[in-house]
Motif scaffolding. Structure first.
Motif, PDB file in Angstrom:
ATOM      1  N   MET A   1      32.767 112.671  -7.205  1.00  0.00           N
ATOM      2  CA  MET A   1      31.799 112.292  -5.907  1.00  0.00           C
ATOM      3  C   MET A   1      31.905 110.818  -5.686  1.00  0.00           C
ATOM      4  N   PHE A   2      31.549 110.451  -7.058  1.00  0.00           N
ATOM      5  CA  PHE A   2      31.312 108.628  -6.437  1.00  0.00           C
ATOM      6  C   PHE A   2      32.757 107.606  -7.381  1.00  0.00           C
ATOM      7  N   ALA A   3      33.114 107.185  -7.064  1.00  0.00           N
ATOM      8  CA  ALA A   3      34.103 106.384  -7.500  1.00  0.00           C
ATOM      9  C   ALA A   3      33.367 105.117  -8.533  1.00  0.00           C
ATOM     10  N   SER A   4      32.428 105.304  -8.757  1.00  0.00           N
ATOM     11  CA  SER A   4      31.278 104.178  -9.675  1.00  0.00           C
ATOM     12  C   SER A   4      29.962 104.525  -9.265  1.00  0.00           C
ATOM     13  N   ILE A   5      29.196 103.919 -10.470  1.00  0.00           N
ATOM     14  CA  ILE A   5      28.090 104.334 -10.193  1.00  0.00           C
ATOM     15  C   ILE A   5      27.060 103.180  -9.215  1.00  0.00           C
ATOM     16  N   ASP A   6      27.697 101.969  -9.444  1.00  0.00           N
ATOM     17  CA  ASP A   6      27.537 101.272  -7.763  1.00  0.00           C
ATOM     18  C   ASP A   6      27.913 101.927  -7.222  1.00  0.00           C
ATOM     19  N   ASN A   7      28.885 102.736  -6.746  1.00  0.00           N
ATOM     20  CA  ASN A   7      28.484 103.886  -5.283  1.00  0.00           C
ATOM     21  C   ASN A   7      27.624 104.709  -4.799  1.00  0.00           C
ATOM     22  N   LEU A   8      27.829 105.077  -6.622  1.00  0.00           N
ATOM     23  CA  LEU A   8      26.126 105.762  -6.232  1.00  0.00           C
ATOM     24  C   LEU A   8      25.144 105.236  -5.662  1.00  0.00           C
ATOM     25  N   ILE A   9      24.662 104.213  -6.784  1.00  0.00           N
ATOM     26  CA  ILE A   9      23.644 103.463  -5.639  1.00  0.00           C
ATOM     27  C   ILE A   9      23.195 103.037  -4.318  1.00  0.00           C
ATOM     28  N   GLU A  10      24.732 102.744  -4.304  1.00  0.00           N
ATOM     29  CA  GLU A  10      25.015 102.411  -2.774  1.00  0.00           C
ATOM     30  C   GLU A  10      24.674 103.396  -1.529  1.00  0.00           C
ATOM     31  N   GLU A  11      24.581 104.753  -2.020  1.00  0.00           N
ATOM     32  CA  GLU A  11      24.780 105.777  -1.473  1.00  0.00           C
ATOM     33  C   GLU A  11      23.361 106.325  -1.257  1.00  0.00           C
ATOM     34  N   VAL A  12      22.564 105.940  -2.198  1.00  0.00           N
ATOM     35  CA  VAL A  12      20.782 106.611  -2.230  1.00  0.00           C
ATOM     36  C   VAL A  12      20.205 106.391  -1.942  1.00  0.00           C
ATOM     37  N   VAL A  13      20.614 104.898  -2.341  1.00  0.00           N
ATOM     38  CA  VAL A  13      19.544 103.405  -1.036  1.00  0.00           C
ATOM     39  C   VAL A  13      19.869 103.963   0.845  1.00  0.00           C
ATOM     40  N   SER A  14      21.458 104.246   0.668  1.00  0.00           N
ATOM     41  CA  SER A  14      21.422 104.645   1.867  1.00  0.00           C
ATOM     42  C   SER A  14      20.463 105.679   2.520  1.00  0.00           C
ATOM     43  N   HIS A  15      20.837 106.323   2.044  1.00  0.00           N
ATOM     44  CA  HIS A  15      19.440 107.559   2.303  1.00  0.00           C
ATOM     45  C   HIS A  15      18.850 107.481   2.614  1.00  0.00           C
TER      46      HIS A  15
ATOM     47  N   LEU B   1      16.852 104.750   3.038  1.00  0.00           N
ATOM     48  CA  LEU B   1      16.700 103.432   4.331  1.00  0.00           C
ATOM     49  C   LEU B   1      17.023 104.368   5.602  1.00  0.00           C
ATOM     50  N   GLU B   2      17.098 105.538   5.261  1.00  0.00           N
ATOM     51  CA  GLU B   2      16.902 107.048   6.572  1.00  0.00           C
ATOM     52  C   GLU B   2      16.073 107.462   6.721  1.00  0.00           C
ATOM     53  N   ARG B   3      15.920 108.074   5.478  1.00  0.00           N
ATOM     54  CA  ARG B   3      15.010 108.725   4.932  1.00  0.00           C
ATOM     55  C   ARG B   3      15.270 110.219   4.856  1.00  0.00           C
TER      56      ARG B   3
ATOM     57  N   GLU C   1      11.592 116.493   8.065  1.00  0.00           N
ATOM     58  CA  GLU C   1       9.470 116.490   8.695  1.00  0.00           C
ATOM     59  C   GLU C   1       8.881 116.253   8.342  1.00  0.00           C
ATOM     60  N   ASP C   2       9.054 115.856   6.564  1.00  0.00           N
ATOM     61  CA  ASP C   2       7.573 115.127   6.008  1.00  0.00           C
ATOM     62  C   ASP C   2       8.024 113.719   6.426  1.00  0.00           C
ATOM     63  N   ASN C   3       8.754 113.320   6.558  1.00  0.00           N
ATOM     64  CA  ASN C   3       8.894 112.158   7.021  1.00  0.00           C
ATOM     65  C   ASN C   3       8.168 111.923   8.266  1.00  0.00           C
ATOM     66  N   HIS C   4       7.299 112.540   9.693  1.00  0.00           N
ATOM     67  CA  HIS C   4       6.840 112.349  10.585  1.00  0.00           C
ATOM     68  C   HIS C   4       5.711 112.975  10.012  1.00  0.00           C
ATOM     69  N   GLN C   5       4.795 113.343   8.929  1.00  0.00           N
ATOM     70  CA  GLN C   5       3.269 112.962   8.536  1.00  0.00           C
ATOM     71  C   GLN C   5       3.032 112.011   8.487  1.00  0.00           C
ATOM     72  N   GLN C   6       1.793 111.560   8.643  1.00  0.00           N
ATOM     73  CA  GLN C   6       0.835 110.449   7.749  1.00  0.00           C
ATOM     74  C   GLN C   6       0.395 109.835   6.352  1.00  0.00           C
TER      75      GLN C   6
ATOM     76  N   THR D   1      10.040  97.264   0.856  1.00  0.00           N
ATOM     77  CA  THR D   1       8.672  97.948   0.491  1.00  0.00           C
ATOM     78  C   THR D   1       8.122  99.142   0.637  1.00  0.00           C
ATOM     79  N   GLU D   2       8.942  99.385   2.372  1.00  0.00           N
ATOM     80  CA  GLU D   2       7.934 100.770   2.458  1.00  0.00           C
ATOM     81  C   GLU D   2       9.180 101.569   1.971  1.00  0.00           C
ATOM     82  N   SER D   3      10.220 101.062   2.154  1.00  0.00           N
ATOM     83  CA  SER D   3      11.200 102.725   1.924  1.00  0.00           C
ATOM     84  C   SER D   3      11.855 103.116   0.339  1.00  0.00           C
ATOM     85  N   LEU D   4      11.805 101.617  -0.849  1.00  0.00           N
ATOM     86  CA  LEU D   4      11.349 101.605  -2.419  1.00  0.00           C
ATOM     87  C   LEU D   4       9.697 103.137  -2.401  1.00  0.00           C
TER      88      LEU D   4
END
Length: 157
Positions: free
Chosen positions: A1-15, A17-19, A73-78, A55-58
């Motif tokens: 699935m992921f070539a390395s742990i760094d790729n896994l982290i990069e993928e998680v971070v990307s998601h 950021l995109e919520r 859909e949860d992203n639209h709730q306040q 901070t918002e993404s974290l």
């Protein structure tokens, strides 16, 4: 699935950021069938470090890890108390998965009580007003941390 742990982290971070909680679900759900046998707190700390300048993404990731955000859909709730608490703690200098840990069931465990007690009274007052704080002794904290670690460990079947 992921070539390395760094790729896994990069993928998680990307998601993050995109919520995209469903994409994170797929990653975490499929880890047991990949070459990664465990999700550890160390991995979650590395994800947090990768998000530290946003901070918002974290805070969003903390809300996701606490099961407060489950679908796009949860992203639209306040109103997300755990996500907001995570944001307050991060802005106050506490580090997710080191000083506090989002816990499934919409909870946060403050691990570093010394650092929490050193926060400005105004921050502690906001936290105490908005949330029920439960104090635990060292043994109880250790047991909770061990249980938390088990929640994040996914064994190969």
């Amino acid at each position: 699935m992921f070539a390395s742990i760094d790729n896994l982290i990069e993928e998680v971070v990307s998601h993050c950021l995109e919520r995209r909680p469903e994409a994170l679900d797929k990653i975490f759900d499929n880890l047991h069938s990949s070459e990664y046998q465990h999700i550890t707190l160390e991995l979650l700390e590395k994800i947090s470090i990768s998000l530290q300048n946003d901070t918002e993404s974290l805070a969003w990731f903390c809300g996701y890890m606490a099961s407060e955000i489950n679908c796009s859909e949860d992203n639209h709730q306040q109103n997300y108390p755990i996500t907001e608490l995570a944001k307050i703690l991060v802005l106050s200098g506490m580090e997710p998965f080191i000083d506090f840990t989002p816990y499934p069931g919409s909870r946060i465990v403050i691990v570093n009580t010394v650092k929490f007690e050193a926060l400005p009274q105004s921050v502690k007052a906001v936290v105490q007003k908005a949330f029920d704080l439960l104090e635990r002794n060292d043994l109880q904290i250790e047991q909770m941390n061990n249980a938390l670690l088990q929640e994040f460990v996914i064994s190969k079947e």
